[in-house]
Design an enzyme around this catalytic site. Structure first.
Site, PDB file in Angstrom:
ATOM      1  N   PHE A  38       0.992  -1.099  -0.115  1.00  0.00           N
ATOM      2  CA  PHE A  38      -0.121   0.036   0.121  1.00  0.00           C
ATOM      3  C   PHE A  38       0.817   1.348   0.004  1.00  0.00           C
ATOM      4  O   PHE A  38       0.423   2.242  -0.627  1.00  0.00           O
ATOM      5  CB  PHE A  38      -1.038   0.040   1.175  1.00  0.00           C
ATOM      6  CG  PHE A  38      -2.105   0.960   1.196  1.00  0.00           C
ATOM      7  CD1 PHE A  38      -3.102   0.648   0.489  1.00  0.00           C
ATOM      8  CD2 PHE A  38      -1.998   2.063   1.734  1.00  0.00           C
ATOM      9  CE1 PHE A  38      -4.195   1.622   0.140  1.00  0.00           C
ATOM     10  CE2 PHE A  38      -3.079   3.069   1.467  1.00  0.00           C
ATOM     11  CZ  PHE A  38      -3.986   2.897   0.858  1.00  0.00           C
ATOM     12  N   ILE A  49      -2.228  -4.429   4.763  1.00  0.00           N
ATOM     13  CA  ILE A  49      -1.870  -5.238   5.653  1.00  0.00           C
ATOM     14  C   ILE A  49      -3.200  -6.031   6.063  1.00  0.00           C
ATOM     15  O   ILE A  49      -2.869  -6.909   6.686  1.00  0.00           O
ATOM     16  CB  ILE A  49      -1.609  -4.256   7.013  1.00  0.00           C
ATOM     17  CG1 ILE A  49      -2.889  -3.389   7.698  1.00  0.00           C
ATOM     18  CG2 ILE A  49      -0.321  -3.647   6.742  1.00  0.00           C
ATOM     19  CD1 ILE A  49      -2.227  -2.852   8.766  1.00  0.00           C
ATOM     20  N   GLU A  84      -4.713  -7.960   4.341  1.00  0.00           N
ATOM     21  CA  GLU A  84      -4.532  -9.178   3.630  1.00  0.00           C
ATOM     22  C   GLU A  84      -3.620 -10.164   4.174  1.00  0.00           C
ATOM     23  O   GLU A  84      -3.395 -11.219   3.705  1.00  0.00           O
ATOM     24  CB  GLU A  84      -4.626  -9.029   2.131  1.00  0.00           C
ATOM     25  CG  GLU A  84      -5.698  -8.391   1.624  1.00  0.00           C
ATOM     26  CD  GLU A  84      -5.927  -6.756   1.858  1.00  0.00           C
ATOM     27  OE1 GLU A  84      -7.162  -6.223   1.923  1.00  0.00           O
ATOM     28  OE2 GLU A  84      -5.084  -6.175   2.101  1.00  0.00           O
ATOM     29  N   CYS A  98       2.514  -1.148   6.468  1.00  0.00           N
ATOM     30  CA  CYS A  98       2.223  -0.113   7.228  1.00  0.00           C
ATOM     31  C   CYS A  98       0.905   0.510   6.994  1.00  0.00           C
ATOM     32  O   CYS A  98       0.115   0.369   6.037  1.00  0.00           O
ATOM     33  CB  CYS A  98       3.184   1.068   6.662  1.00  0.00           C
ATOM     34  SG  CYS A  98       3.092   2.565   7.417  1.00  0.00           S
ATOM     35  N   ILE A 152      -1.170   4.165   8.307  1.00  0.00           N
ATOM     36  CA  ILE A 152      -0.724   5.338   8.537  1.00  0.00           C
ATOM     37  C   ILE A 152      -2.252   5.859   9.150  1.00  0.00           C
ATOM     38  O   ILE A 152      -2.932   5.909   8.300  1.00  0.00           O
ATOM     39  CB  ILE A 152      -0.135   6.326   7.631  1.00  0.00           C
ATOM     40  CG1 ILE A 152       1.149   5.804   7.307  1.00  0.00           C
ATOM     41  CG2 ILE A 152       0.098   7.596   8.088  1.00  0.00           C
ATOM     42  CD1 ILE A 152       1.862   6.717   6.061  1.00  0.00           C
ATOM     43  N   HIS A 177     -10.680   4.045  10.033  1.00  0.00           N
ATOM     44  CA  HIS A 177     -10.432   3.126   9.063  1.00  0.00           C
ATOM     45  C   HIS A 177      -9.099   2.522   9.778  1.00  0.00           C
ATOM     46  O   HIS A 177      -8.686   1.078   9.655  1.00  0.00           O
ATOM     47  CB  HIS A 177     -10.174   3.259   7.743  1.00  0.00           C
ATOM     48  CG  HIS A 177      -9.718   2.328   6.806  1.00  0.00           C
ATOM     49  ND1 HIS A 177     -10.508   1.341   6.387  1.00  0.00           N
ATOM     50  CD2 HIS A 177      -8.575   2.047   6.249  1.00  0.00           C
ATOM     51  CE1 HIS A 177     -10.002   0.305   5.702  1.00  0.00           C
ATOM     52  NE2 HIS A 177      -8.962   0.942   5.387  1.00  0.00           N
TER      53      HIS A 177
END
Length: 153
Positions: free
Chosen positions: A13, A44, A46, A75, A77, A83
């Site tokens: 991502f 992350i 998945e 990561c 953020i 979310h």
């Protein structure tokens, strides 16, 4: 650790952050002669599914592709919505559930940070090197499994 094979599951991502995590992890594995295979997932969330897929693939067929351990890299953020909290919590819980259910040696290198600067500080190998830390954790857990006779020495 020569001959040991590790599965690195990396979330792409945030490519630049993950690239640095991977560099740190691969450097640690190379230092001890451990082999590895990299697989890529979108985020992350998945990562636990990808580990479970690898386990299931080993269960379904007699394969030489057995992994002594797993390294998770990625990561999350913090953003403007909740979310970040949900994804981080579920990814970590999913990994921990797999660790306990399947007695896995896992080094967790998933960053959960407030901003990109924090992520880069933790990801860059010349700084905090969380990718390298995840690799060392995975290798230590493999050693612990050997010490406890869960896998051959």
């Amino acid at each position: 650790m020569s001959g040991t094979k590790i599965l690195i599951v990396e979330s792409r991502f945030y490519d630049e952050i993950t690239d640095n995590l991977v560099k740190g992890a691969v450097k640690e594995l190379a230092a001890v002669g451990a082999g590895y295979k990299r697989i890529i997932v979108p985020g992350i969330l998945e990562i636990p599914a990808a580990i479970r897929f690898a386990i299931r693939a080993m269960e379904l067929r007699a394969t030489d592709e057995r992994y002594a351990g797993y390294i998770t890299l990625g990561c999350a953020i913090r953003g403007e919505t909740d979310h970040y909290h949900h994804v981080s919590r579920e990814a970590m819980a999913g990994i921990q559930e797999l660790v306990l259910q399947y007695t896995l040696a896992v080094g967790n290198g998933i960053l959960t940070v407030h901003n990109r600067a924090q992520a880069m500080e933790r990801a860059v190998p010349e700084r905090r090197n969380f990718g390298g830390q995840a690799a060392r954790a995975c290798l230590r857990m493999i050693d612990l499994k050997k010490e406890l006779s869960l896998i051959p020495k």
